[in-house]
Design an enzyme around this catalytic site. Structure first.
Site, mmCIF file in Angstrom:
data_model
loop_
_atom_site.group_PDB
_atom_site.id
_atom_site.type_symbol
_atom_site.label_atom_id
_atom_site.label_comp_id
_atom_site.label_asym_id
_atom_site.label_seq_id
_atom_site.Cartn_x
_atom_site.Cartn_y
_atom_site.Cartn_z
ATOM 1 N N ALA A 169 0.854 -1.161 0.048
ATOM 2 C CA ALA A 169 0.054 -0.045 -0.048
ATOM 3 C C ALA A 169 0.803 1.155 -0.087
ATOM 4 O O ALA A 169 2.066 1.434 0.488
ATOM 5 C CB ALA A 169 -1.002 -0.064 1.281
ATOM 6 N N GLY A 175 0.466 -5.037 0.859
ATOM 7 C CA GLY A 175 -0.670 -5.140 -0.070
ATOM 8 C C GLY A 175 -0.265 -5.792 -1.683
ATOM 9 O O GLY A 175 -0.998 -6.309 -2.279
ATOM 10 N N GLU A 226 -0.300 -9.278 -0.908
ATOM 11 C CA GLU A 226 -1.881 -9.869 -0.597
ATOM 12 C C GLU A 226 -2.376 -9.856 -2.096
ATOM 13 O O GLU A 226 -3.239 -10.628 -2.325
ATOM 14 C CB GLU A 226 -2.466 -8.497 0.119
ATOM 15 N N GLU A 261 3.669 -5.093 7.636
ATOM 16 C CA GLU A 261 2.762 -4.171 8.198
ATOM 17 C C GLU A 261 3.231 -3.869 9.623
ATOM 18 O O GLU A 261 3.047 -2.836 10.231
ATOM 19 C CB GLU A 261 1.352 -4.703 8.156
HETATM 20 N N1 DAK Z 1 4.731 3.434 -0.269
HETATM 21 C C1 DAK Z 1 4.785 4.582 -1.004
HETATM 22 N N2 DAK Z 1 5.971 4.521 -1.601
HETATM 23 C C2 DAK Z 1 6.815 3.706 -1.842
HETATM 24 C C3 DAK Z 1 6.537 2.490 -1.064
HETATM 25 C C4 DAK Z 1 5.206 2.112 -0.425
HETATM 26 N N3 DAK Z 1 4.769 1.143 0.184
HETATM 27 N N4 DAK Z 1 7.662 1.520 -1.156
HETATM 28 C C5 DAK Z 1 8.565 2.252 -1.841
HETATM 29 N N5 DAK Z 1 8.254 3.316 -1.978
HETATM 30 C C6 DAK Z 1 8.898 4.577 -2.478
HETATM 31 C C7 DAK Z 1 9.854 5.209 -1.882
HETATM 32 O O1 DAK Z 1 9.466 6.218 -1.066
HETATM 33 C C8 DAK Z 1 11.072 5.705 -2.978
HETATM 34 O O2 DAK Z 1 10.309 7.020 -3.275
HETATM 35 P P1 DAK Z 1 11.315 8.237 -3.268
HETATM 36 O O3 DAK Z 1 11.508 8.520 -1.692
HETATM 37 O O4 DAK Z 1 12.503 8.230 -4.013
HETATM 38 O O5 DAK Z 1 10.198 9.498 -3.636
HETATM 39 C C9 DAK Z 1 10.862 4.783 -3.838
HETATM 40 O O6 DAK Z 1 9.645 4.083 -3.957
HETATM 41 C C10 DAK Z 1 11.968 3.748 -4.208
HETATM 42 O O7 DAK Z 1 12.070 3.098 -2.860
HETATM 43 P P2 DAK Z 1 13.076 3.024 -1.948
HETATM 44 O O8 DAK Z 1 14.409 4.120 -2.284
HETATM 45 O O9 DAK Z 1 12.860 2.848 -0.651
HETATM 46 O O10 DAK Z 1 14.013 1.774 -2.688
HETATM 47 P P3 DAK Z 1 14.916 0.724 -2.000
HETATM 48 O O11 DAK Z 1 15.409 -0.228 -2.889
HETATM 49 O O12 DAK Z 1 15.908 1.182 -1.001
HETATM 50 O O13 DAK Z 1 14.144 -0.124 -1.036
HETATM 51 C C11 DAK Z 1 12.040 -1.358 -0.523
HETATM 52 C C12 DAK Z 1 12.943 -1.027 -1.531
HETATM 53 C C13 DAK Z 1 10.881 -2.234 -0.915
HETATM 54 C C14 DAK Z 1 12.711 -2.426 0.608
HETATM 55 C C15 DAK Z 1 11.563 -0.115 0.637
HETATM 56 O O14 DAK Z 1 11.103 0.712 -0.603
HETATM 57 C C16 DAK Z 1 10.429 -0.563 1.477
HETATM 58 O O15 DAK Z 1 10.590 -1.052 2.543
HETATM 59 N N6 DAK Z 1 9.169 -0.144 0.975
HETATM 60 C C17 DAK Z 1 8.351 -0.217 1.996
HETATM 61 C C18 DAK Z 1 7.385 -1.781 2.147
HETATM 62 C C19 DAK Z 1 6.587 -1.751 3.094
HETATM 63 O O16 DAK Z 1 6.524 -1.564 4.145
HETATM 64 N N7 DAK Z 1 5.478 -2.191 2.414
HETATM 65 C C20 DAK Z 1 4.060 -2.653 3.028
HETATM 66 C C21 DAK Z 1 3.288 -1.433 3.316
HETATM 67 S S1 DAK Z 1 1.946 -1.579 4.403
HETATM 68 C C22 DAK Z 1 -5.124 -0.772 5.528
HETATM 69 C C23 DAK Z 1 -4.307 -1.528 6.684
HETATM 70 C C24 DAK Z 1 -2.916 -1.825 6.264
HETATM 71 C C25 DAK Z 1 -2.665 -1.527 4.955
HETATM 72 C C26 DAK Z 1 -3.180 -1.012 3.861
HETATM 73 C C27 DAK Z 1 -4.442 -0.589 4.349
HETATM 74 N N8 DAK Z 1 -6.304 -0.283 5.788
HETATM 75 C C28 DAK Z 1 -6.971 -0.478 7.135
HETATM 76 C C29 DAK Z 1 -6.935 0.611 4.608
HETATM 77 C C30 DAK Z 1 -1.062 -2.037 4.616
HETATM 78 C C31 DAK Z 1 -0.604 -2.370 3.558
HETATM 79 C C32 DAK Z 1 0.865 -2.194 3.244
HETATM 80 O O17 DAK Z 1 1.105 -2.774 2.157
#
Ligand code: DAK
Length: 255
Positions: free
Chosen positions: A62, A107, A110, A130
């Site tokens: 997400a 997500g 998922e 998450e």
């Molecule tokens: N969201 C937004 N932007 C993201 C992102 C994300 N999930 N993942 C990466 N990006 C963006 C980064 O911010 C960066 O953008 P800039 O800062 O350059 O503008 C760009 O993509 C490249 O990312 P990185 O520079 O971080 O790239 P790396 O290769 O260094 O690292 C990484 C890759 C995948 C390890 C890292 O980006 C990372 O840890 N990303 C986040 C992964 C994550 O935590 N995903 C899960 C999110 S939680 C809900 C409840 C829960 C949820 C949804 C809804 N409701 C009740 C509605 C939760 C859902 C989830 O998915």
């Protein structure tokens, strides 16, 4: 558009296309995926492949930036939107393959779990991180992961938030196959292993297995008896059995 829908032969290809944010799922993109899946349901195709644009990610989850500062009602609606969109894959007339070409987190995983099959490059990484954000998966992860890999392993991944490589994912049954790049070719090759069969039998088989997970075995066996009898009554079954007897390749007509 951050989602591109195309067709290659008899396979639909849905590409998440927001590589600058590792194909993160904004709510707008979730809506786009939902609209694309509705289109796939009306396309003359026999399988769907979902993959991510760019070299790095299937989907990093997400859009974390968008999730902040929303009120409770909006957040619950957001979870319901994600669940509703991904659930469309269950009822799609054709099977789906997630082609995991890089990171598949939150997500993103998922979405992959809602597909019928998952294939991954050896370099892919996946997980439900998450918990590290103080969150709990909201787009079906707590329900689909234990159904795929069992409760103990699902709780391990959900409560530690750790990410795993593709080989471990395959070992625990999260991923069907490890495949070579280019991943689209590998996913198309996998699709070709079943797209030649009749759609009615493919659909009944998928439905029987999917419904089994929600039913006690005595009820599930009844579902199986009904659906396998329905398959038996199709023209394709008649053709398949005749072709066997006549030592020729069957010509299924989805009837
Ligand atoms: N969201 C937004 N932007 C993201 C992102 C994300 N999930 N993942 C990466 N990006 C963006 C980064 O911010 C960066 O953008 P800039 O800062 O350059 O503008 C760009 O993509 C490249 O990312 P990185 O520079 O971080 O790239 P790396 O290769 O260094 O690292 C990484 C890759 C995948 C390890 C890292 O980006 C990372 O840890 N990303 C986040 C992964 C994550 O935590 N995903 C899960 C999110 S939680 C809900 C409840 C829960 C949820 C949804 C809804 N409701 C009740 C509605 C939760 C859902 C989830 O998915």
């Amino acid at each position: 558009m951050s989602v591109q829908l195309s067709q290659q032969g008899d396979v639909a290809i849905l590409m998440l296309s927001r590589p600058e944010a590792l194909n993160a799922l904004s709510f707008a993109i979730l809506e786009e995926i939902g609209a694309a899946l509705d289109k796939v349901a009306g396309m003359p195709v026999r399988a769907l492949i979902i993959t991510g644009a760019g070299e790095k990610a299937f989907c990093a989850g997400a859009d974390i930036k968008e999730l902040r500062g929303r009120d409770l009602v909006a957040q619950k609606r957001g979870a319901e939107l994600g669940q509703r969109v991904f659930a469309k894959l269950d009822t799609l007339p054709v099977a789906s393959i997630a082609a995991i070409n890089g990171y598949a987190f939150g997500g993103g995983l998922e979405l992959a779990m809602a597909c019928t099959f998952r294939v991954a490059l050896r370099s892919a990484k996946m997980g439900l991180p998450e918990i590290k954000l103080g969150l709990v998966p909201g787009y079906g992860g707590t329900q689909r992961l234990p159904r795929l890999i069992g409760q103990a392993r699902a709780l391990d991944l959900i409560m530690t938030g750790r990410s795993i490589g593709a080989e471990e994912a395959q070992t625990i049954g999260l991923v069907n196959r490890l495949v070579e790049a280019p991943i689209l070719d590998s996913a198309l090759a996998m699709a070709a292993e079943f797209t030649g069969y009749g759609l009615p039998a493919l659909g009944f088989a998928r439905e029987a297995v999917q419904r089994a997970l929600d039913l006690p075995i005595c009820e599930g066996l009844k579902v199986e008896a009904d659906l396998s009898t329905l398959a038996y009554r199709t023209q394709d079954a008649e053709e398949g059995m005749a072709a066997f007897s006549e030592k020729r390749k069957p010509a299924f007509r989805d009837a």
